[in-house]
Design a protein around this motif. Structure first.
Motif, PDB file in Angstrom:
ATOM      1  N   LEU A   3       0.832  -1.199   0.000  1.00 42.16           N
ATOM      2  CA  LEU A   3       0.000   0.000   0.000  1.00 42.16           C
ATOM      3  C   LEU A   3       0.872   1.257   0.000  1.00 42.16           C
ATOM      4  CD1 LEU A   3      -2.655  -1.062   2.653  1.00 42.16           C
ATOM      5  CD2 LEU A   3      -2.858  -1.166   0.149  1.00 42.16           C
ATOM      6  N   ARG A   4       0.448   2.281  -0.732  1.00 43.77           N
ATOM      7  CA  ARG A   4       1.137   3.564  -0.775  1.00 43.77           C
ATOM      8  C   ARG A   4       0.344   4.576   0.044  1.00 43.77           C
ATOM      9  NH1 ARG A   4       6.210   2.325  -2.331  1.00 43.77           N
ATOM     10  NH2 ARG A   4       6.197   1.025  -4.214  1.00 43.77           N
ATOM     11  N   LEU A   5       0.565   4.583   1.321  1.00 43.61           N
ATOM     12  CA  LEU A   5      -0.131   5.498   2.210  1.00 43.61           C
ATOM     13  C   LEU A   5       0.856   6.510   2.779  1.00 43.61           C
ATOM     14  CD1 LEU A   5      -2.326   2.908   4.148  1.00 43.61           C
ATOM     15  CD2 LEU A   5      -3.045   4.387   2.255  1.00 43.61           C
ATOM     16  N   ARG A   6       0.343   7.697   3.058  1.00 40.90           N
ATOM     17  CA  ARG A   6       1.202   8.760   3.595  1.00 40.90           C
ATOM     18  C   ARG A   6       1.612   8.460   5.036  1.00 40.90           C
ATOM     19  NH1 ARG A   6      -1.312  14.557   2.804  1.00 40.90           N
ATOM     20  NH2 ARG A   6       0.876  15.113   3.252  1.00 40.90           N
ATOM     21  N   TYR A   7       2.818   8.925   5.383  1.00 44.15           N
ATOM     22  CA  TYR A   7       3.369   8.866   6.736  1.00 44.15           C
ATOM     23  C   TYR A   7       3.684   7.451   7.202  1.00 44.15           C
ATOM     24  CZ  TYR A   7       1.067  13.432   6.522  1.00 44.15           C
ATOM     25  OH  TYR A   7       0.637  14.662   6.128  1.00 44.15           O
ATOM     26  N   TYR A  21       5.529   1.872  10.873  1.00 45.33           N
ATOM     27  CA  TYR A  21       5.302   2.959  11.831  1.00 45.33           C
ATOM     28  C   TYR A  21       4.593   4.105  11.134  1.00 45.33           C
ATOM     29  CZ  TYR A  21       8.581   0.663  14.980  1.00 45.33           C
ATOM     30  OH  TYR A  21       9.202  -0.242  15.807  1.00 45.33           O
ATOM     31  N   PHE A  22       3.671   4.712  11.868  1.00 46.26           N
ATOM     32  CA  PHE A  22       3.024   5.931  11.402  1.00 46.26           C
ATOM     33  C   PHE A  22       3.869   7.099  11.942  1.00 46.26           C
ATOM     34  CE2 PHE A  22       0.274   9.580  11.928  1.00 46.26           C
ATOM     35  CZ  PHE A  22      -0.466   9.611  10.757  1.00 46.26           C
ATOM     36  N   ARG A  23       4.546   7.794  11.046  1.00 50.58           N
ATOM     37  CA  ARG A  23       5.433   8.881  11.456  1.00 50.58           C
ATOM     38  C   ARG A  23       5.139  10.126  10.633  1.00 50.58           C
ATOM     39  NH1 ARG A  23      11.138   5.574  12.401  1.00 50.58           N
ATOM     40  NH2 ARG A  23      10.550   4.690  14.435  1.00 50.58           N
ATOM     41  N   ARG A  24       4.484  11.060  11.288  1.00 55.76           N
ATOM     42  CA  ARG A  24       4.107  12.319  10.652  1.00 55.76           C
ATOM     43  C   ARG A  24       4.964  13.437  11.247  1.00 55.76           C
ATOM     44  NH1 ARG A  24      -2.150  14.487  10.460  1.00 55.76           N
ATOM     45  NH2 ARG A  24      -1.821  16.227   9.004  1.00 55.76           N
ATOM     46  N   PRO A  25       5.600  14.277  10.438  1.00 53.72           N
ATOM     47  CA  PRO A  25       6.469  15.338  10.964  1.00 53.72           C
ATOM     48  C   PRO A  25       5.770  16.193  12.014  1.00 53.72           C
ATOM     49  CG  PRO A  25       6.700  15.192   8.588  1.00 53.72           C
ATOM     50  CD  PRO A  25       5.552  14.295   8.963  1.00 53.72           C
ATOM     51  N   ALA A  43      -6.319   0.889  12.130  1.00 56.50           N
ATOM     52  CA  ALA A  43      -5.270   1.468  12.963  1.00 56.50           C
ATOM     53  C   ALA A  43      -4.638   2.679  12.282  1.00 56.50           C
ATOM     54  CB  ALA A  43      -4.204   0.412  13.265  1.00 56.50           C
ATOM     55  N   TYR A  44      -4.477   2.578  10.970  1.00 52.11           N
ATOM     56  CA  TYR A  44      -3.890   3.702  10.227  1.00 52.11           C
ATOM     57  C   TYR A  44      -4.809   4.919  10.275  1.00 52.11           C
ATOM     58  CZ  TYR A  44      -2.455   6.620   6.316  1.00 52.11           C
ATOM     59  OH  TYR A  44      -2.085   7.690   5.539  1.00 52.11           O
ATOM     60  N   ASN A  45      -6.095   4.699  10.000  1.00 57.69           N
ATOM     61  CA  ASN A  45      -7.051   5.814  10.022  1.00 57.69           C
ATOM     62  C   ASN A  45      -7.160   6.438  11.406  1.00 57.69           C
ATOM     63  OD1 ASN A  45      -7.736   5.696   7.290  1.00 57.69           O
ATOM     64  ND2 ASN A  45      -9.225   4.054   7.647  1.00 57.69           N
ATOM     65  N   LEU A  48      -4.104   8.567  11.848  1.00 59.42           N
ATOM     66  CA  LEU A  48      -4.203   9.753  11.001  1.00 59.42           C
ATOM     67  C   LEU A  48      -5.142  10.786  11.594  1.00 59.42           C
ATOM     68  CD1 LEU A  48      -3.229  10.895   8.261  1.00 59.42           C
ATOM     69  CD2 LEU A  48      -5.292   9.919   7.238  1.00 59.42           C
ATOM     70  N   ALA A  49      -6.228  10.316  12.180  1.00 56.99           N
ATOM     71  CA  ALA A  49      -7.219  11.236  12.731  1.00 56.99           C
ATOM     72  C   ALA A  49      -6.831  11.764  14.105  1.00 56.99           C
ATOM     73  CB  ALA A  49      -8.583  10.542  12.810  1.00 56.99           C
ATOM     74  N   ALA A  50      -6.149  10.933  14.875  1.00 57.79           N
ATOM     75  CA  ALA A  50      -5.870  11.303  16.269  1.00 57.79           C
ATOM     76  C   ALA A  50      -4.496  11.920  16.475  1.00 57.79           C
ATOM     77  CB  ALA A  50      -6.013  10.066  17.161  1.00 57.79           C
ATOM     78  N   ALA A  51      -3.693  11.915  15.439  1.00 58.23           N
ATOM     79  CA  ALA A  51      -2.318  12.420  15.624  1.00 58.23           C
ATOM     80  C   ALA A  51      -2.336  13.875  16.049  1.00 58.23           C
ATOM     81  CB  ALA A  51      -1.521  12.254  14.330  1.00 58.23           C
ATOM     82  N   LYS A  52      -1.630  14.168  17.106  1.00 65.47           N
ATOM     83  CA  LYS A  52      -1.527  15.536  17.612  1.00 65.47           C
ATOM     84  C   LYS A  52      -0.069  15.999  17.508  1.00 65.47           C
ATOM     85  CE  LYS A  52      -5.324  15.119  20.895  1.00 65.47           C
ATOM     86  NZ  LYS A  52      -5.720  15.230  22.316  1.00 65.47           N
ATOM     87  N   PRO A  53       0.109  17.262  17.176  1.00 62.48           N
ATOM     88  CA  PRO A  53       1.483  17.748  17.066  1.00 62.48           C
ATOM     89  C   PRO A  53       2.238  17.574  18.386  1.00 62.48           C
ATOM     90  CG  PRO A  53      -0.080  19.346  16.202  1.00 62.48           C
ATOM     91  CD  PRO A  53      -0.886  18.283  16.893  1.00 62.48           C
TER      92      PRO A  53
END
Length: 337
Positions: A3-7, A21-25, A43-45, A48-53
């Motif tokens: 799959l080509r998913l972001r982060y 790993y889900f790794r968003r800057p 888990a990915y969604n 993506l929805a819950a990620a907080k800076p």
């Protein structure tokens, strides 16, 4: 299928197994199940929805007094100080870091502890007061950075200093120096610059013909950064006319500019050659300049316009001394028979 998913970041461990790993800057990373796992997309969604800076805080040293010193010496307030002031502060700060109390936490300091620190310098009140001044600045920085709610040094009183710093030159002493060194000599020029501008030696050694503005001398004080325009006294004008045409007014025998410390050492020799007592320094001529202005009836603001004092407290000492003498003479005149 890949799959080509972001982060999404794939990391291969030492056993050759790929982990996701889900790794968003700017966000916290989260371990995800394998793509073949039925719960992967959920888990990915969720990530993506819950990620907080992630709150990124600048690195700071341990919250001890020693750490606070390192922290403040990297601050804009410290770097904005004049080079000579930074050098003086650095010497005291590095000495404080060597003391046993330097490893105490900033939050543990109370006014009584600050007084105990100053008590170690009871034999030298000026040194104690210098440390108190620096501790106040340090704890102000601690308050502004949220290290503690108050400044424990602000309630501590300064030690009473017996001496009043550099000895002020008397008119007799100035005249004796002038009698020893003739007009047109570098020694006479040095005295004229000091006593007719009222500036510190660190400023006098940098003065040059480029600073002349007609009948004014422009000074940018090294210690305070203040810009002053000082009218050139006729006696000073005579000496400046004989000064070097290029470079600084005061030059070594080799034609180079003096450093502030180098000038101090050379001036000490000139003072000794005039058979004047030890303790008379270039700064004493700055004080003599303020005394002369006070004796001429200048106000504190007028004197400060020449000397560049940041506060009037120091200047008021000269005017009070002159006023006291005038009042005393007037009082005696009233009771003369």
């Amino acid at each position: 299928m890949i799959l080509r998913l972001r982060y999404i970041q794939r990391v291969r461990d030492r056993r050759g197994k790929t982990r996701l790993y889900f790794r968003r800057p700017g966000h916290r990373s989260k371990r995800l199940p394998d793509e073949s796992d039925p719960g992967f997309l959920a888990a990915y969604n969720e990530a993506l929805a819950a990620a907080k800076p992630e709150i990124l805080r600048p690195r700071e040293p341990p919250r001890t007094l020693a750490g606070l010193i390192d922290f403040w010496m990297r601050s804009a307030r410290y770097t904005a100080l004049a080079e000579t002031t930074r050098a003086t502060y650095r010497r005291i700060l590095l000495d404080i870091q060597k003391q046993d109390y330097a490893n105490a936490f900033v939050t543990d300091f109370q006014p009584v502890y600050v007084r105990r620190i100053l008590a170690r310098h009871i034999a030298t009140p000026a040194a104690a007061n210098n440390r108190l001044k620096i501790l106040r600045v340090l704890f102000d920085h601690a308050v502004s950075e949220g290290w503690r709610p108050d400044n424990p040094a602000s309630a501590v009183k300064r030690h009473k200093e017996k001496a009043e710093g550099a000895v002020t030159w008397s008119e007799e002493q100035i005249a004796r120096y002038e009698a020893r060194w003739p007009q047109g000599s570098v020694q006479r020029l040095a005295l004229a610059l000091l006593v007719y501008t009222g500036q510190r030696r660190s400023d006098v050694v940098r003065m040059s013909g480029a600073d002349r503005r007609g009948d004014l001398l422009e000074v940018r004080q090294q210690k305070t950064g203040a810009r002053l325009l000082i009218p050139i006294h006729p006696h000073l004008a005579q000496e400046l006319d004989a000064a070097p045409a290029s470079g600084t007014f005061l030059q070594t025998p080799g034609g180079k500019a003096y450093t502030a410390n180098g000038f101090y050492m050379r001036f000490r020799d000139w003072r000794a050659a005039a058979e004047l007592p030890e303790g008379l320094s270039p700064h004493g001529l700055r004080k003599a300049a303020a005394r002369r202005l006070a004796e001429a009836g200048c106000t504190t603001h007028q004197i400060a316009a020449i000397t560049g004092h940041a506060t009037l407290a120091e200047v008021e000492r000269y005017t009070r001394a002159v006023d006291q003498e005038k009042l005393a003479r007037s009082a005696i005149e009233r009771i003369k028979l």
